[in-house]
Scaffold this motif. Structure first.
Motif, short mmCIF file in Angstrom:
data_model
loop_
_atom_site.label_atom_id
_atom_site.label_comp_id
_atom_site.label_asym_id
_atom_site.label_seq_id
_atom_site.Cartn_x
_atom_site.Cartn_y
_atom_site.Cartn_z
N ARG A 76 0.86 -1.18 0.00
CA ARG A 76 0.00 0.00 0.00
C ARG A 76 0.89 1.23 0.00
NH1 ARG A 76 -5.35 0.77 1.66
NH2 ARG A 76 -5.85 2.81 2.56
N LEU A 77 0.79 2.03 -1.05
CA LEU A 77 1.53 3.27 -1.15
C LEU A 77 0.66 4.43 -0.70
CD1 LEU A 77 3.28 2.90 -4.63
CD2 LEU A 77 4.05 2.10 -2.39
N SER A 78 1.28 5.36 0.02
CA SER A 78 0.58 6.58 0.42
C SER A 78 1.38 7.79 -0.03
CB SER A 78 0.42 6.61 1.94
OG SER A 78 -0.50 5.63 2.37
N CYS A 79 0.66 8.85 -0.30
CA CYS A 79 1.28 10.11 -0.69
C CYS A 79 0.67 11.20 0.17
CB CYS A 79 1.04 10.40 -2.17
SG CYS A 79 1.59 12.02 -2.73
N ALA A 80 1.51 11.87 0.95
CA ALA A 80 1.08 12.98 1.78
C ALA A 80 1.35 14.28 1.04
CB ALA A 80 1.81 12.96 3.11
N ALA A 81 0.30 15.06 0.82
CA ALA A 81 0.41 16.28 0.03
C ALA A 81 0.29 17.51 0.93
CB ALA A 81 -0.68 16.32 -1.03
N SER A 82 1.03 18.56 0.58
CA SER A 82 0.95 19.81 1.31
C SER A 82 1.34 20.97 0.40
CB SER A 82 1.86 19.78 2.55
OG SER A 82 3.21 19.60 2.16
N GLY A 83 0.95 22.16 0.81
CA GLY A 83 1.35 23.35 0.08
C GLY A 83 0.40 23.80 -1.00
N PHE A 84 -0.75 23.13 -1.13
CA PHE A 84 -1.76 23.55 -2.12
C PHE A 84 -3.12 23.06 -1.64
CE2 PHE A 84 -2.62 19.48 -4.31
CZ PHE A 84 -1.56 18.71 -3.84
N GLU A 85 -4.17 23.54 -2.30
CA GLU A 85 -5.53 23.15 -1.93
C GLU A 85 -5.82 21.78 -2.52
OE1 GLU A 85 -7.07 27.36 -3.02
OE2 GLU A 85 -8.57 26.46 -1.71
N PHE A 86 -5.51 20.77 -1.75
CA PHE A 86 -5.53 19.39 -2.21
C PHE A 86 -6.86 19.02 -2.85
CE2 PHE A 86 -4.01 15.13 -2.33
CZ PHE A 86 -5.04 14.29 -1.96
N GLU A 87 -7.96 19.44 -2.26
CA GLU A 87 -9.29 19.03 -2.71
C GLU A 87 -9.67 19.61 -4.07
OE1 GLU A 87 -8.61 20.85 -0.13
OE2 GLU A 87 -9.80 22.71 -0.19
N ARG A 88 -8.86 20.50 -4.61
CA ARG A 88 -9.17 21.15 -5.89
C ARG A 88 -8.50 20.49 -7.09
NH1 ARG A 88 -8.43 27.48 -5.79
NH2 ARG A 88 -9.28 27.12 -7.87
N TYR A 89 -7.65 19.48 -6.83
CA TYR A 89 -6.86 18.93 -7.94
C TYR A 89 -6.92 17.42 -8.03
CZ TYR A 89 -4.95 23.61 -8.11
OH TYR A 89 -4.82 24.96 -8.22
N GLY A 90 -6.87 16.94 -9.26
CA GLY A 90 -6.70 15.52 -9.48
C GLY A 90 -5.31 15.08 -9.08
N MET A 91 -5.17 13.79 -8.82
CA MET A 91 -3.90 13.22 -8.43
C MET A 91 -3.67 11.93 -9.20
SD MET A 91 -2.67 15.29 -6.10
CE MET A 91 -1.36 14.28 -5.38
N ALA A 92 -2.44 11.47 -9.20
CA ALA A 92 -2.15 10.24 -9.93
C ALA A 92 -0.93 9.55 -9.34
CB ALA A 92 -1.90 10.53 -11.40
N TRP A 93 -0.82 8.28 -9.68
CA TRP A 93 0.39 7.50 -9.45
C TRP A 93 0.96 7.10 -10.80
CZ3 TRP A 93 2.77 6.78 -4.85
CH2 TRP A 93 2.03 7.01 -3.69
N TYR A 94 2.23 7.33 -10.97
CA TYR A 94 2.97 6.90 -12.15
C TYR A 94 4.06 5.92 -11.69
CZ TYR A 94 1.25 10.12 -15.74
OH TYR A 94 0.48 10.77 -16.67
N ARG A 95 4.61 5.18 -12.65
CA ARG A 95 5.76 4.35 -12.34
C ARG A 95 6.76 4.42 -13.49
NH1 ARG A 95 2.86 -1.63 -12.26
NH2 ARG A 95 2.45 -1.82 -14.52
N GLN A 96 7.99 4.18 -13.15
CA GLN A 96 9.07 4.29 -14.13
C GLN A 96 10.02 3.11 -13.99
OE1 GLN A 96 10.71 8.17 -14.35
NE2 GLN A 96 12.40 7.59 -15.69
#
Length: 122
Positions: A18-38
């Protein structure tokens, strides 16, 4: 803007992470998010989610195995990975979309986490 991934590591084929991403510094609820892999050179979309938790999209290779979700109260986005395969081995990145939804285009994302290694091996 900061995106900090956690939860990666080593898993056996058929296992889960289970991967988690903690976001800060912007209005999180206003933006889409994604997971990429390389792995090793090309960065591919794994899953995306709209700002309200709807409009989810998955790469064909992970459909039915991975689930993306978000908690707007905690500013986190999560990727539950089940039935892992060796070909899931990669560095996984959390990304913030420029829009309320996510897309499959790398240029749609303006901020990225540092990446976290996921290795699937017996």
């Amino acid at each position: 803007v900061q995106l900090v991934e956690s939860g990666g590591g080593l898993a056996q084929p058929g296992g889960s992470l289970r991967l988690s991403c903690a976001a800060s510094g912007f209005e999180f609820e206003r933006y889409g998010m994604a997971w990429y892999r390389q792995a090793p050179a090309k960065r591919d979309l794994v899953a995306s989610i709209g700002n309200d938790g709807n409009r989810v999209d998955y790469a064909d290779s992970v459909k039915g195995r991975f689930t993306i979700s978000r908690d707007n109260a905690k500013n986190t986005v999560t990727l539950q990975m089940n039935s892992l395969k060796p070909e899931d081995t990669a560095v996984y990145y959390c990304a913030k979309s420029k829009w309320i939804f996510g897309t499959s285009f790398v240029d749609s994302y303006d901020y990225w986490g540092q990446g976290i290694q996921v290795t699937v091996s017996s």
